[in-house]
Each structure stands twice: as structure tokens, then as C-alpha cells.
Design a protein around this motif. Structure first.
Motif, mmCIF file in Angstrom:
data_model
loop_
_atom_site.group_PDB
_atom_site.id
_atom_site.type_symbol
_atom_site.label_atom_id
_atom_site.label_comp_id
_atom_site.label_asym_id
_atom_site.label_seq_id
_atom_site.Cartn_x
_atom_site.Cartn_y
_atom_site.Cartn_z
ATOM 1 N N LEU A 18 59.251 65.106 38.719
ATOM 2 C CA LEU A 18 57.974 65.000 38.017
ATOM 3 C C LEU A 18 57.145 63.939 38.696
ATOM 4 O O LEU A 18 57.694 62.965 39.244
ATOM 5 C CB LEU A 18 58.177 64.579 36.562
ATOM 6 C CG LEU A 18 58.418 65.635 35.481
ATOM 7 C CD1 LEU A 18 58.608 64.959 34.138
ATOM 8 C CD2 LEU A 18 57.303 66.657 35.425
ATOM 9 N N GLY A 19 55.833 64.120 38.647
ATOM 10 C CA GLY A 19 54.930 63.104 39.165
ATOM 11 C C GLY A 19 54.019 62.611 38.068
ATOM 12 O O GLY A 19 53.385 63.424 37.376
ATOM 13 N N LEU A 20 53.980 61.317 37.873
ATOM 14 C CA LEU A 20 53.088 60.709 36.896
ATOM 15 C C LEU A 20 51.887 60.104 37.615
ATOM 16 O O LEU A 20 52.022 59.583 38.727
ATOM 17 C CB LEU A 20 53.801 59.612 36.118
ATOM 18 C CG LEU A 20 55.086 59.992 35.403
ATOM 19 C CD1 LEU A 20 55.629 58.773 34.642
ATOM 20 C CD2 LEU A 20 54.884 61.161 34.474
ATOM 21 N N SER A 21 50.752 60.158 36.967
ATOM 22 C CA SER A 21 49.570 59.478 37.496
ATOM 23 C C SER A 21 48.991 58.578 36.427
ATOM 24 O O SER A 21 49.190 58.792 35.238
ATOM 25 C CB SER A 21 48.524 60.486 37.970
ATOM 26 O OG SER A 21 48.084 61.276 36.891
ATOM 27 N N CYS A 22 48.283 57.567 36.879
ATOM 28 C CA CYS A 22 47.647 56.603 35.991
ATOM 29 C C CYS A 22 46.231 56.397 36.503
ATOM 30 O O CYS A 22 46.035 55.826 37.582
ATOM 31 C CB CYS A 22 48.421 55.300 35.983
ATOM 32 S SG CYS A 22 47.613 53.953 35.084
ATOM 33 N N ALA A 23 45.274 56.863 35.729
ATOM 34 C CA ALA A 23 43.877 56.715 36.092
ATOM 35 C C ALA A 23 43.303 55.472 35.431
ATOM 36 O O ALA A 23 43.423 55.306 34.211
ATOM 37 C CB ALA A 23 43.091 57.944 35.662
ATOM 38 N N ALA A 24 42.694 54.620 36.239
ATOM 39 C CA ALA A 24 42.101 53.396 35.720
ATOM 40 C C ALA A 24 40.590 53.545 35.607
ATOM 41 O O ALA A 24 39.954 54.203 36.435
ATOM 42 C CB ALA A 24 42.436 52.225 36.623
ATOM 43 N N SER A 25 40.026 52.933 34.592
ATOM 44 C CA SER A 25 38.577 52.947 34.417
ATOM 45 C C SER A 25 38.134 51.612 33.852
ATOM 46 O O SER A 25 38.954 50.791 33.450
ATOM 47 C CB SER A 25 38.166 54.085 33.482
ATOM 48 O OG SER A 25 38.749 53.915 32.204
ATOM 49 N N GLY A 26 36.849 51.400 33.833
ATOM 50 C CA GLY A 26 36.295 50.153 33.313
ATOM 51 C C GLY A 26 35.993 49.144 34.406
ATOM 52 O O GLY A 26 35.033 48.382 34.324
ATOM 53 N N ARG A 27 36.852 49.097 35.403
ATOM 54 C CA ARG A 27 36.640 48.250 36.566
ATOM 55 C C ARG A 27 37.633 48.676 37.626
ATOM 56 O O ARG A 27 38.593 49.370 37.346
ATOM 57 C CB ARG A 27 36.828 46.776 36.222
ATOM 58 C CG ARG A 27 38.177 46.434 35.610
ATOM 59 C CD ARG A 27 38.606 45.027 35.898
ATOM 60 N NE ARG A 27 38.944 44.857 37.303
ATOM 61 C CZ ARG A 27 39.283 43.713 37.848
ATOM 62 N NH1 ARG A 27 39.287 42.622 37.119
ATOM 63 N NH2 ARG A 27 39.581 43.622 39.132
ATOM 64 N N THR A 28 37.426 48.210 38.834
ATOM 65 C CA THR A 28 38.358 48.538 39.896
ATOM 66 C C THR A 28 39.695 47.835 39.668
ATOM 67 O O THR A 28 39.741 46.719 39.138
ATOM 68 C CB THR A 28 37.798 48.130 41.267
ATOM 69 O OG1 THR A 28 38.776 48.452 42.270
ATOM 70 C CG2 THR A 28 37.512 46.643 41.328
ATOM 71 N N VAL A 29 40.785 48.526 40.047
ATOM 72 C CA VAL A 29 42.097 47.905 39.958
ATOM 73 C C VAL A 29 42.630 47.569 41.350
ATOM 74 O O VAL A 29 43.802 47.247 41.507
ATOM 75 C CB VAL A 29 43.103 48.817 39.207
ATOM 76 C CG1 VAL A 29 42.704 48.953 37.744
ATOM 77 C CG2 VAL A 29 43.232 50.169 39.889
ATOM 78 N N SER A 30 41.773 47.649 42.355
ATOM 79 C CA SER A 30 42.210 47.420 43.730
ATOM 80 C C SER A 30 42.701 45.998 43.951
ATOM 81 O O SER A 30 43.425 45.739 44.904
ATOM 82 C CB SER A 30 41.063 47.722 44.693
ATOM 83 O OG SER A 30 39.974 46.854 44.452
ATOM 84 N N ASN A 31 42.319 45.076 43.075
ATOM 85 C CA ASN A 31 42.770 43.691 43.208
ATOM 86 C C ASN A 31 43.734 43.290 42.098
ATOM 87 O O ASN A 31 43.850 42.102 41.765
ATOM 88 C CB ASN A 31 41.573 42.744 43.243
ATOM 89 C CG ASN A 31 40.617 42.969 42.093
ATOM 90 O OD1 ASN A 31 40.851 43.804 41.233
ATOM 91 N ND2 ASN A 31 39.536 42.214 42.073
ATOM 92 N N LEU A 32 44.431 44.276 41.548
ATOM 93 C CA LEU A 32 45.409 44.014 40.501
ATOM 94 C C LEU A 32 46.785 44.531 40.918
ATOM 95 O O LEU A 32 46.898 45.654 41.427
ATOM 96 C CB LEU A 32 45.012 44.697 39.188
ATOM 97 C CG LEU A 32 43.654 44.326 38.592
ATOM 98 C CD1 LEU A 32 43.439 45.086 37.298
ATOM 99 C CD2 LEU A 32 43.537 42.833 38.374
#
Length: 126
Positions: A18-32
Motif C-alpha cells: 500500500l502507498g500512503l500520501s500526506c498532502a500539506a496545505s496552509g503553508r509550505t512544508v519544505s522546511n519542516l
């Protein structure tokens, strides 16, 4: 404020993938720093995998090492977890999480993550 939303859970037979995905919104998560945790009823949230901000380093729980792969695409603000050779003991609700901006290291401790998704159920039948 970071909002995280997991998808991709479901029912699979032992040995499947199985493959899970997590979509982020509200701000970039590139620095988290981001990670995946899982939880079963009556138990504490358990570390699964984590990845550094640019994806250069990953860390896995011993129970999933060699079977799961965490990855991210910062251009899409998305985190993934590819799960292969699934076992019944992998059955749990899987959560996507992100650390605070100031954090630079991977952590295996749930309380050190500040943002959480709602979770997605993964069920592995024997």
C-alpha cells in the motif's frame, strides 16, 4: 498553520503493498522535518519513519526497516509512505506529522511533532 491530510489506507492481504500520501496545505512544508506514526487501540502512537527537510536523510523503526520507504516532494507539498510486504501487525491508523520550523533533526518521539493529520486506517489480513 500547517494542515495535513492522509490518504491511501485500506485493506490488503499479508505480503501485499500500500502507498500512503500526506498532502500539506496552509503553508509550505519544505522546511519542516516530517514523519509517519501509527497507532492501535489502547496503545501509544508509535514511530514508523521520518525524513529531513530536503529528504537527504531518513530513519525507520526497526519493525519496518527494509519494507517501508518514506519520501517527499517539496514542490508538491506531499509526503509519502510506500509499504511493502505488509504483515498483520502493521494494522493500525497511520498518521502524518510535521515538526516545528525550528526543529532540524529527525525525531522518533510523537510529542516532538507539532502538526498532525487525521489518520488513515491500514488493515492487513492474514
Amino acid at each position: 498553520q500547517v494542515r495535513l491530510a492522509e490518504s491511501g489506507g485500506g485493506l490488503v492481504q499479508a505480503g501485499g503493498s500500500l502507498g500512503l500520501s500526506c498532502a500539506a496545505s496552509g503553508r509550505t512544508v519544505s522546511n519542516l522535518v516530517m514523519g509517519w506514526f501509527r497507532q492501535t487501540p489502547g496503545k501509544e502512537r508509535q514511530f514508523v519513519a521520518a525524513i529531513t527537510k530536503l529528504g537527504g536523510s531518513t530513519h525507520y523503526a526497526a519493525s519496518v526497516q527494509g519494507r517501508f520507504t518514506i519520501s517527499r516532494d517539496n514542490t508538491k507539498n506531499t509526503l509519502w509512505l510506500q509499504m511493502n510486504d505488509l504483515k498483520p501487525e502493521d494494522t493500525a491508523v497511520y498518521y502524518c506529522a510535521a515538526r516545528d520550523l525550528q526543529a532540524v533533526m529527525i525525531s522518533t518521539t510523537a510529542r516532538e511533532y507539532n502538526y498532525w493529520g487525521q489518520g488513515t486506517q491500514v488493515t492487513v489480513s492474514s
